[in-house]
Motif scaffolding. Sequence first.
Motif, PDB file in Angstrom:
ATOM      1  N   ALA A 171      -3.565  -0.449   3.916  1.00  0.00           N
ATOM      2  CA  ALA A 171      -4.020  -1.608   4.688  1.00  0.00           C
ATOM      3  C   ALA A 171      -5.345  -1.349   5.365  1.00  0.00           C
ATOM      4  O   ALA A 171      -6.181  -2.240   5.494  1.00  0.00           O
ATOM      5  CB  ALA A 171      -2.960  -1.996   5.721  1.00  0.00           C
ATOM      6  N   LYS A 172      -5.558  -0.110   5.833  1.00  0.00           N
ATOM      7  CA  LYS A 172      -6.771   0.182   6.598  1.00  0.00           C
ATOM      8  C   LYS A 172      -7.576   1.292   5.951  1.00  0.00           C
ATOM      9  O   LYS A 172      -8.302   2.019   6.618  1.00  0.00           O
ATOM     10  CB  LYS A 172      -6.410   0.584   8.025  1.00  0.00           C
ATOM     11  CG  LYS A 172      -5.669  -0.516   8.801  1.00  0.00           C
ATOM     12  CD  LYS A 172      -5.343  -0.064  10.207  1.00  0.00           C
ATOM     13  CE  LYS A 172      -4.612  -1.154  10.979  1.00  0.00           C
ATOM     14  NZ  LYS A 172      -4.277  -0.718  12.362  1.00  0.00           N
ATOM     15  N   THR A 222      -0.235   0.986  -2.226  1.00  0.00           N
ATOM     16  CA  THR A 222      -0.848  -0.315  -2.513  1.00  0.00           C
ATOM     17  C   THR A 222      -2.357  -0.144  -2.566  1.00  0.00           C
ATOM     18  O   THR A 222      -2.962   0.470  -1.670  1.00  0.00           O
ATOM     19  CB  THR A 222      -0.474  -1.338  -1.444  1.00  0.00           C
ATOM     20  OG1 THR A 222       0.946  -1.498  -1.434  1.00  0.00           O
ATOM     21  CG2 THR A 222      -1.135  -2.684  -1.726  1.00  0.00           C
ATOM     22  N   THR A 260      -6.180  -2.120  -3.196  1.00  0.00           N
ATOM     23  CA  THR A 260      -6.826  -3.432  -3.085  1.00  0.00           C
ATOM     24  C   THR A 260      -8.168  -3.386  -3.800  1.00  0.00           C
ATOM     25  O   THR A 260      -8.988  -2.484  -3.574  1.00  0.00           O
ATOM     26  CB  THR A 260      -7.058  -3.816  -1.618  1.00  0.00           C
ATOM     27  OG1 THR A 260      -5.792  -3.811  -0.942  1.00  0.00           O
ATOM     28  CG2 THR A 260      -7.684  -5.200  -1.522  1.00  0.00           C
ATOM     29  N   GLU A 281      -4.380  -7.326  -4.553  1.00  0.00           N
ATOM     30  CA  GLU A 281      -3.589  -6.124  -4.310  1.00  0.00           C
ATOM     31  C   GLU A 281      -2.720  -5.817  -5.530  1.00  0.00           C
ATOM     32  O   GLU A 281      -2.127  -6.720  -6.131  1.00  0.00           O
ATOM     33  CB  GLU A 281      -2.686  -6.297  -3.084  1.00  0.00           C
ATOM     34  CG  GLU A 281      -3.419  -6.276  -1.759  1.00  0.00           C
ATOM     35  CD  GLU A 281      -2.460  -6.306  -0.584  1.00  0.00           C
ATOM     36  OE1 GLU A 281      -1.251  -6.537  -0.826  1.00  0.00           O
ATOM     37  OE2 GLU A 281      -2.914  -6.110   0.555  1.00  0.00           O
TER      38      GLU A 281
END
Length: 1183
Positions: free
Chosen positions: A486-487, A516, A518, A531
């Motif tokens: 996510a980050k 995951t 992206t 994603e």
Amino acid sequence: MQLKKMPRRKRLSAGRAPLILFLCQMISALDVPLDLVQPPTITQQSPKDYIIDPRENIVIQCEAKGKPPPSFSWTRNGTHFDIDKDPLVTMKPGSGTLTINIMSEGKAETYEGVYQCTARNERGAAISNNIVVRPSRSPLWTKEKLEPIILRNGQSLILPCRPPLGLPPPIIFWMDNSFQRLPQSERVSQGLNGDLYFSNVLPEDTREDYICYARFNHTQTIQQKQPISVKVISVDELNDTVAANLNDTEFYSAKSNRERPPTFLTPEGNASHKEELRGNVLSLECIAEGLPTPIIYWIKEDGTLPINRTFYRNFKKTLQIIQVSEADSGNYQCIAKNPLGAIHHTISVTVKAAPYWIMAPQNLVLSPGEDGRLTCGANGSPKPRISWLLNGVPVEIAPDDPSRKIDGDTIIFSNVQERSSAVYQCNASNEYGYLLANAFVNVLAEPPRILTSANTLYQVIADRPALLDCAFFGSPLPTIEWFKGAKGSALREDIYVLHENGTLEIPVAQKDSTGTYTCVARNKLGMAKNEVHLEIKDATRIIKQPEYAVMQRGGTVSFECKVKHDHTLIPTITWLKDNGELPNDGRFTVDKDHLVVADVRDDDGGTYTCVANTTLDNVSASAVLSVVDVPNPPFDLELTDQLDKSVQLSWTPGSDNNSPITKFIIEYEDAMHEAGLWHLQTEVSGMQTTAQLKLSPYVNYSFRVMAVNSLGRSLPSEASEQYLTKAAEPDTNPTAVEGLGSEPDNLVITWKPLNGFESNGPGLQYKVSWRQKDGDDEWTSVVVANVSKYIVSGTPTFVPYLIKVQALNDVGFAPEPAVVMGHSGEDLPMVAPGNVHVNVVNSTLAEVHWDPVPLKSIRGHLQGYRIYYWKAQSSSKRNRRHLEKKILTFQGSKTHGMLPGLEPFSHYTLNVRVVNGKGEGPASPDRVFNTPEGVPSAPSSLKIVNPTLDSLTLEWDPPSRPNGILTEYTLKYQPINSTHELGPLVDLKIPANKTRWTLKNLNFSTRYKFYFYAQTAAGSGSQITEEAVTAVDEAMASRQVDIATQGWFIGLMCAVALLILILLIVCFIRRNKGGKYPVKEKEDAHADPEIQPMKEDDGTFGEYSDAEDHKPLKKGSRTPSDRTVKKEDSDDSLVDYGEGVNGQFNEDGSFIGQYSGKKEKEPAEGNESSEAPSPVNAMNSFV
């Protein structure tokens, strides 16, 4: 079991080759999404050279895509083809594909021509190749009358085929009237043009049905030429008239049928030229005639033939090189050889090339104001010419575009605008063909979009590459970045590989690569992201591989294959044989981890592979099965170098069935003397296929061979031809020659005759010769037939003779035989041994002496002396009774012998006789001797009856073998207390005539042991033992019970027990320290009373104890109910008693201790049962 396909997931193969293919597909020009405006693109079209079946409708394909959807039009032979005016022609809706309905009416030839399709929309026009449509043709052979061909044996011959021209060209083959293909060989073969070539003809080539067939595959038809008749004859068969009317020219290739060097039938001359196009198959042919048949060889003069692309066909008469290229140009030479000479032909090969792509132009998507270029890279031989078209029109006459500049095979675009969108065609052509490619320029302004589905799940095997897809589109071309988590920050290229098509490659995916990811696409018009998810799985491994197996034919073999895999993946196990499917045979069984092959056959041998497949990976392991068995029999036996006494045998080994042959066994059969019986001739190494065999004369030999390997021997080969050797005189004489008389006045001469194999010739006989050894007589001889015995009559009794037997046949005599000695017949001895006397050694052994008889009186071979002896009368003056005579034989010339096993105190008689091969001589006068007395056996029984408080009565039976006159009985007895100690021994003599005795003044309730034996003048016999107990005094027992219940007595007994426990502990400690204990008293206590004297110093007896410490008593009684002890129990001793006492109180309160031993009998009933002394007596025993 297969894992079900998961929605929106992708699984990437771990193989490197699929990875490269995947990348190549993604790096190619990006497709414009169909929802965006774009020029047409041809997606499907018919081949350039389109041969159709005239019996079916014509379908000419043309498919294209574009936005807006394109419209289609056609040209035929360069002019517009108006399909609306022809009712037989229709166009498929939404497509440019044409269908011409010629099955209802019309002809295919009407629509023959060159067709081209154009797909057009507002952004441009794409065109197809020029499609040449031609109907296939399968014409018939022209009618012709073929004359029979007559030629001489050995001539060459060409049978022409000359098939009709068809489209496409037909396939040619030769058959007979039965539709059987004609056999071909190095001598007879079919050429590339279809003709049948004979290098030389043979009489078996004569036939009337040489038929050439042409098969037209496109129309599935076969055409047949008229049969050709060929007759091959020799010159001698020609009729003079026929020979006079025919000249040489009327024979095909008429030449002498004598041997001749090769000449070429095709190609003609010494050199020729061949041209072939790049990528095709180059076929070069040389066929030669000659006698013997020539052999063809091929070389390349200025190089070597390419190894992996060169093939020989048609018995090496045709050389083929596949995928030919310009480098294969050069001079090729074929050489024809036979023993009479050689000839060669040189073929100069030139490889040309129709145009082929080096780099075909690709679609170009540009945004307004961008620059770009289209390149058309093609090559060929000769060099192709490049021309450009714009929307199907030559670019030279197309409208000008300031953003376009043409530079040979490249078009350069700069500062393009939307009006620059168009379809460009590149045409590369030379004299051998052309290439046409469409490539559009599409000017668009589009923000980024990602074409890969969102949340796609990728599953990859650990330690393999992972490819995460990010298909994208945008104009201008977007830039791509990848992030993890996510980050996460942008992924760097030092760990990851970022491909131009947007794919992210993880070269070595690990467990921590799971997560995951992206993908972000950006250009000046915007941004898009997507994603995807990555899971890393454990690799599938084979932890137990199948192993190499060797199995005998008919056995059962099992291969094991155990697989370890990721728990989320379900593997399927597949077994292959030689990289193909397992045979569809019930003998093959697959069960989880095993493959079982039952009833193994030869063709089951090979490589078995276990393949474990999952949706992500696969692994395999292989093992070889060797099917072994005993060898196949040898064959093709041949006899060469045939001499009188030797021959060479050669053979061809059969299959060793995967187990090397170690040796060959050669056997022979003598069909003349022992038909059907095979004998071992010799054995040779498994590496040999010939053997030099030694032969015997006059044998009709046949040979057979068996092969041997580690599993056993093969079946015998077929028998060789027979070979009869010449007769010769015998090599050997009979064996086992003997001379023995069957009667006193004859001599029987016997021998082992020769067998038929040893006779060496016909008329086998024997010359039998004999004479007395000690005389001066000449040899007496007689020739007898093939027998094994001759009897000489009228001989003196038992006289030594010299004997010899010699073999002979019709050819001659065997070597001089060896002389053996024999004797004429024996007669019974005439004289009995003299001076026979007997020395009695003891009561059971006597020694006999005698004088030998004169040798002449024996009249035969002395075998020994024989003693007859028998027991005639008992010395005790009982009734006389005659016993069976016993015989002892003493071999040889012995003059004395021992007579064992005599009975004591007995009267014996004996005589002696001499023995020869005929029988016994007269007996010597009888000699009588007596054996002295011996010690008696034990009394037959001993029992004790009528026990009272102070007396016991003993009854017995005399010994069964007194061995003399009984003088008296001896009875010894002594008491035994509760601790097994023995009391004083009492010795009592009893007259010999008694069988009952009463002992008085004995102690009440006391156990006694008795020792009883008989005596003669020779000494004491074996003893018999018994035990008994006197009766119990009930009043005393009552008092004893009262005392035993007193407190003072109980305390005293406890103190004594404590003292004994302390003494035992001290003894145990001393023993563990290696201390030694005197055992003399214990040994004395266990000894027989007769050999154990009373201790002289104190007049007491040694203490009695068991041999094992603290051994508990065994339950049981001493004697049977009748108090009788048999004599076999008389060896009981005190050692059989144990030390312990099982204490209990009787009904009257008295304490009872029960003795037990290893050999004791059941207790007597009633008052005679075994009882221990009272506790008072037990106390006294400790003092």
